[in-house]
Write a protein that holds these residues in place. Sequence first.
Motif, PDB file in Angstrom:
ATOM      1  N   PRO A 185      -7.634   4.453 -21.680  1.00 10.21           N
ATOM      2  CA  PRO A 185      -8.716   5.195 -22.349  1.00 10.21           C
ATOM      3  C   PRO A 185      -9.286   6.292 -21.456  1.00 10.21           C
ATOM      4  O   PRO A 185      -9.544   6.087 -20.271  1.00 10.21           O
ATOM      5  N   GLY A 186      -9.451   7.461 -22.051  1.00 12.84           N
ATOM      6  CA  GLY A 186      -9.986   8.596 -21.316  1.00 12.84           C
ATOM      7  C   GLY A 186      -8.943   9.395 -20.564  1.00 12.84           C
ATOM      8  O   GLY A 186      -9.275  10.406 -19.941  1.00 12.84           O
ATOM      9  N   ARG A 187      -7.665   8.964 -20.622  1.00 12.15           N
ATOM     10  CA  ARG A 187      -6.584   9.679 -19.936  1.00 12.15           C
ATOM     11  C   ARG A 187      -5.524  10.068 -20.952  1.00 12.15           C
ATOM     12  O   ARG A 187      -5.221   9.300 -21.876  1.00 12.15           O
ATOM     13  N   ASP A 188      -4.935  11.247 -20.784  1.00  9.71           N
ATOM     14  CA  ASP A 188      -3.879  11.662 -21.700  1.00  9.71           C
ATOM     15  C   ASP A 188      -2.505  11.596 -21.047  1.00  9.71           C
ATOM     16  O   ASP A 188      -1.538  12.137 -21.573  1.00  9.71           O
ATOM     17  N   PHE A 189      -2.428  10.930 -19.886  1.00  5.33           N
ATOM     18  CA  PHE A 189      -1.148  10.743 -19.213  1.00  5.33           C
ATOM     19  C   PHE A 189      -1.179   9.436 -18.431  1.00  5.33           C
ATOM     20  O   PHE A 189      -2.238   8.838 -18.223  1.00  5.33           O
ATOM     21  N   PHE A 190      -0.014   8.985 -18.015  1.00  2.00           N
ATOM     22  CA  PHE A 190       0.120   7.770 -17.208  1.00  2.00           C
ATOM     23  C   PHE A 190       0.133   8.149 -15.725  1.00  2.00           C
ATOM     24  O   PHE A 190       0.410   9.292 -15.365  1.00  2.00           O
ATOM     25  N   MET A 191      -0.162   7.162 -14.865  1.00  2.00           N
ATOM     26  CA  MET A 191      -0.043   7.359 -13.422  1.00  2.00           C
ATOM     27  C   MET A 191       0.719   6.149 -12.849  1.00  2.00           C
ATOM     28  O   MET A 191       0.155   5.310 -12.153  1.00  2.00           O
ATOM     29  N   PRO A 192       2.022   6.038 -13.174  1.00  2.00           N
ATOM     30  CA  PRO A 192       2.769   4.870 -12.698  1.00  2.00           C
ATOM     31  C   PRO A 192       2.996   4.897 -11.188  1.00  2.00           C
ATOM     32  O   PRO A 192       3.263   5.946 -10.599  1.00  2.00           O
ATOM     33  N   ALA A 193       2.868   3.727 -10.574  1.00  2.00           N
ATOM     34  CA  ALA A 193       3.219   3.597  -9.162  1.00  2.00           C
ATOM     35  C   ALA A 193       4.726   3.761  -9.026  1.00  2.00           C
ATOM     36  O   ALA A 193       5.493   3.249  -9.839  1.00  2.00           O
ATOM     37  N   TRP A 194       5.136   4.474  -7.986  1.00  2.00           N
ATOM     38  CA  TRP A 194       6.566   4.665  -7.768  1.00  2.00           C
ATOM     39  C   TRP A 194       6.966   4.027  -6.434  1.00  2.00           C
ATOM     40  O   TRP A 194       7.394   2.890  -6.386  1.00  2.00           O
ATOM     41  N   LEU A 195       6.744   4.707  -5.335  1.00  2.00           N
ATOM     42  CA  LEU A 195       7.100   4.158  -4.034  1.00  2.00           C
ATOM     43  C   LEU A 195       5.904   3.428  -3.437  1.00  2.00           C
ATOM     44  O   LEU A 195       4.757   3.846  -3.616  1.00  2.00           O
ATOM     45  N   SER A 196       6.182   2.334  -2.711  1.00  2.00           N
ATOM     46  CA  SER A 196       5.105   1.556  -2.114  1.00  2.00           C
ATOM     47  C   SER A 196       5.566   0.942  -0.804  1.00  2.00           C
ATOM     48  O   SER A 196       6.725   0.568  -0.657  1.00  2.00           O
ATOM     49  N   ALA A 197       4.643   0.846   0.153  1.00  2.00           N
ATOM     50  CA  ALA A 197       4.949   0.236   1.451  1.00  2.00           C
ATOM     51  C   ALA A 197       3.705  -0.508   1.965  1.00  2.00           C
ATOM     52  O   ALA A 197       2.578  -0.066   1.705  1.00  2.00           O
ATOM     53  N   PRO A 198       3.888  -1.627   2.640  1.00  2.00           N
ATOM     54  CA  PRO A 198       5.159  -2.350   2.814  1.00  2.00           C
ATOM     55  C   PRO A 198       5.633  -2.905   1.464  1.00  2.00           C
ATOM     56  O   PRO A 198       4.904  -3.658   0.816  1.00  2.00           O
ATOM     57  N   PHE A 199       6.822  -2.511   1.067  1.00  2.00           N
ATOM     58  CA  PHE A 199       7.326  -2.872  -0.245  1.00  2.00           C
ATOM     59  C   PHE A 199       7.432  -4.388  -0.425  1.00  2.00           C
ATOM     60  O   PHE A 199       7.132  -4.924  -1.495  1.00  2.00           O
ATOM     61  N   ALA A 200       7.822  -5.086   0.633  1.00  2.00           N
ATOM     62  CA  ALA A 200       8.008  -6.532   0.535  1.00  2.00           C
ATOM     63  C   ALA A 200       6.718  -7.262   0.179  1.00  2.00           C
ATOM     64  O   ALA A 200       6.757  -8.379  -0.342  1.00  2.00           O
ATOM     65  N   ASN A 201       5.559  -6.650   0.434  1.00  2.00           N
ATOM     66  CA  ASN A 201       4.276  -7.284   0.136  1.00  2.00           C
ATOM     67  C   ASN A 201       3.860  -7.136  -1.321  1.00  2.00           C
ATOM     68  O   ASN A 201       2.928  -7.812  -1.770  1.00  2.00           O
TER      69      ASN A 201
END
Length: 223
Positions: free
Chosen positions: A121-137
């Motif tokens: 709500p209130g947004r006209d687009f998504f903000m998906p997470a892509w890369l993350s570190a430390p990825f294993a966590n």
Amino acid sequence: QIVSVYQINAAKIFDAYDSFSLQLTAYAIGSGSAWPFVTLPQFEAQTTKLIHQTGARSMTYGVAVQPEQRELWQNYTRDNAGWRQESLDFHGISTDAVAPQSSFIYNSFRPPAKPAEAPQPGRDFFMPAWLSAPFANNTRITNFDLFALNSMPAIYSLMIEARNPILSKVRNLNKAESDPESVLLAPIFETSQGGDIVGVIMSTLPWINYFKGLVPEDVGEVF
């Protein structure tokens, strides 16, 4: 002195995130990649030093995805998921217990994960997470819509206005078992001169990092 130490350490941390944001922008331009389809090689390796320097618990890179880009984005993340194995290999971690990557943008960690019906709500687009570190966590974060986080709407609005890294309100202040911390959100710009904000870098930062150097390391707890 306390205020001075805080300001100096905070400025160093913000500058580090600004530099990394510019690095992402420069890579996109140099590689001829169009936003949001940008994957920084060796993300885990490149963020490890920054995480150590800033004391961040994690770093997540999210991108703005328009509803009409959704299918293309989801196909892109499926075809470019090799960064996950690359991150595990960097630390020599087994893949046995790694959660599978979501094939769609979603907005709740409650199982079973379902595709998000629309932007928050209130947004006209998504903000998906892509890369993350430390990825294993946090192997489940990929394609989670960051706008679904409780702290995100307010801090994102402040970041858009400031066009600079922003800290959220302090949390865990009354929890004896947890350190006070804030979420840092830094903008990623389309060009090195600025322009549109095309993504974000999000980190959780314990507040103790802002007061490093205030008390000598050989001094015990201060009450």
